[in-house]
Design a protein around this motif. Structure first.
Motif: not given
Lengths: 314, 224
Positions: B191-218
């Protein structure tokens, strides 16, 4: 100096000490020791229980099948009122109080009554019976019981014409038996026999083992022994025997009806639903031996079941 | 995992010592088989090896949760030893059955496996352990590739479930306490493994907060 007695009239040593007595010399010494020990303990303990049985007729050993040791018999077995493991009764049964003790006999009998333990010990001449014991789980033993035919007790209470079954109740006292508080089996432990099975001369009420009072792990002070059936049919620490018209449902039939039938005759040809019964392991041995029909008592008891389908009546 | 402090981590020599100590500890129960085996020695050997197979199986399955809770990632380095010890006890358990119940007669062993469902289940678990034991080496991981190796080794969950069924199925109502306890422990670890997996699935996908854009280096594309 060697004294040679060549007198042909002199008695042979075996005439002085009979073969039976000579071969049973260790047991004789053990009994003498137990008696001495009992007398000594009797002084030390406040318990007035006599640790010694009335005299009994020695039993006939089984050829080629040695007795299982007393130590093994008292340290290994099933007595679920005292716990779930094979060594539970040996560890826990010391809390059983075997005196005072009485057995209530009622139901379809003309003379219902209560038998006090001392009365049971003197109800009929005691005899040793060396029987095979076959557990439904697949292990077995050879046990020198001491007791008397159950028929002797049945005769004294005079069953009515309606009596067809006997139900045996074991003690179920949560104070003495710690595991009775758990709802594993339907306590008190109940087992039953058909009247003609109970009347069979091989069926006994045992009050002793190895020449001594029945040890507590083995169902003291009085238990049933039906050697041609699986061990669970032989109720321990009996407090009540009820005569019935209808076949009762036993504790094991209620717990697992497809695994434990009313008859439970030892039968190598009828498998337990989860394992074969063709072989058994004698306690103390490493490998298994074939199980005998009716545990080796077919010649005496098979006629009780003439015409019955033993696969259906397991 | 979230603690700021990194837990103590053994050096290579220390790890080796810990591993050897662990193996020695896990082999210690075998010494019991050379003592007094009681009135029914084959039954004792069978139960003892069976119980220790299950103990080690549970211990093997405890490594991941322990590692997650403590952050001690080096615990993972002990898991292979534990798994192989589990397999060794399972083999001994099967050997005691083959020897004492059937005196090593192949025909009788095969018939019994087919006839007794709880033995069939136990035998299936043993068979499933075989590929895991055979692939318990760095070479096998390299050969299979990490992902495929991991997928193969997830069958330990099924093996655990089969072991629990095997244990429950041979018991009767008066003896359910231990098999139920082991089953409960297994259920908690799974059950711990199922829990860990669910937690991983529900965590927000890595992205950018508040519609910010990647920094342009160049500002401009660099010259080629």
């Amino acid at each position: 100096m060697l004294i040679k007695n060549n007198d042909p009239a002199a008695p042979c040593p075996s005439e002085i000490t009979g073969k039976d007595l000579y071969q049973g010399r260790r047991r004789f010494l053990r009994q003498a020791g137990a008696l001495g020990g009992a007398l000594w303990l009797g002084q030390a303990e406040a318990n007035p229980a006599p640790a010694q049985l009335p005299p009994f007729k020695p039993g006939q050993p089984l050829p080629d099948e040695p007795l299982t040791s007393l130590d093994t018999l008292t340290s290994y077995g099933n007595f679920y009122e005292f716990g779930p493991n094979k060594d539970s009764p040996g560890r826990n049964a010391h809390t059983l109080k075997t005196r005072p003790w009485s057995v209530e006999v009622d139901g379809e009998v003309l003379k219902p009554r209560r038998f006090d333990l001392d009365e049971l010990l003197r109800l009929a001449p005691l005899e040793e019976r060396i029987y095979r014991l076959r557990c439904v789980e697949g292990w077995s033993a050879v046990v020198p019981w001491i007791g008397f035919p159950l028929a002797e007790l049945i005769r004294r209470v005079q069953p009515t014409g309606n009596a067809r079954y006997l139900e045996f109740w074991s003690l179920a006292d949560p104070v003495q038996m710690p595991f009775v508080q758990y709802p594993t089996l339907d306590w008190p432990y109940r087992e039953a026999l058909r009247l003609d099975e109970a009347m069979h001369p091989l069926a006994i009420l045992a009050v002793g083992l190895y020449g001594q009072v029945l040890p507590k792990p083995n169902g003291a002070p009085v238990r049933l022994v039906v050697p041609w059936k699986y061990g669970f049919k032989s109720g321990k620490s009996i407090v009540r025997i009820r005569f019935l018209e209808q076949q009762p449902r036993t504790s094991w039939m209620k717990a697992a009806p497809d695994e434990y039938g009313f008859y439970a005759n030892v039968n190598p040809a009828v498998s337990h639903p989860r394992w074969s019964q063709a072989k058994e392991r004698r306690l103390g041995e490493f490998f298994r031996r074939p199980t005998l029909p009716f545990n080796g008592y077919a010649a005496q008891v098979a006629s009780l079941y003439a015409g019955m389908d033993l696969h259906r009546n397991y | 995992m979230n603690s700021a402090r990194t837990p103590w981590t053994p050096g290579p020599t220390q790890l080796l010592l810990i591993k050897l100590l662990l193996i020695a500890l896990c082999l210690l129960p075998l010494a019991r088989l050379f003592g007094d085996l009681g009135p029914n020695p084959p039954e004792f050997v069978s139960r003892h090896t069976g119980t220790w197979t299950f103990n080690l199986l549970l211990l093997t399955l405890s490594v991941s949760p322990l590692r997650a809770w403590t952050g001690a990632h080096w615990l993972l380095r002990l898991r292979r030893s534990l798994g192989l010890l589990t397999f060794a006890y399972a083999l001994l358990h099967f050997a005691s059955f083959a020897l004492f119940d059937h005196e090593l007669a192949i025909q009788a062993i095969a018939t019994d496996i087919v006839d007794r469902p709880f033995i069939a289940v136990g035998f299936a678990a043993l068979l499933l352990m075989l590929p895991l034991a055979l692939t318990s080496s760095n070479r096998a991981i390299a050969l299979l590739g990490g992902r495929r190796w991991q997928e193969l080794h997830r069958s330990i969950y099924l093996i655990g479930i089969l072991a629990a069924i095997h244990y429950l199925w041979l018991a009767k109502i008066t003896t359910y306490f231990y098999p139920l306890t082991y089953t409960l422990l297994l259920v908690l670890l799974l059950a711990w493994r199922v829990g860990a997996r669910l937690k991983k699935a529900s965590a927000p996908a890595p992205g950018f907060r508040g519609g910010s854009q990647p920094i342009k280096f160049f500002r401009e594309k660099p010259d080629r």
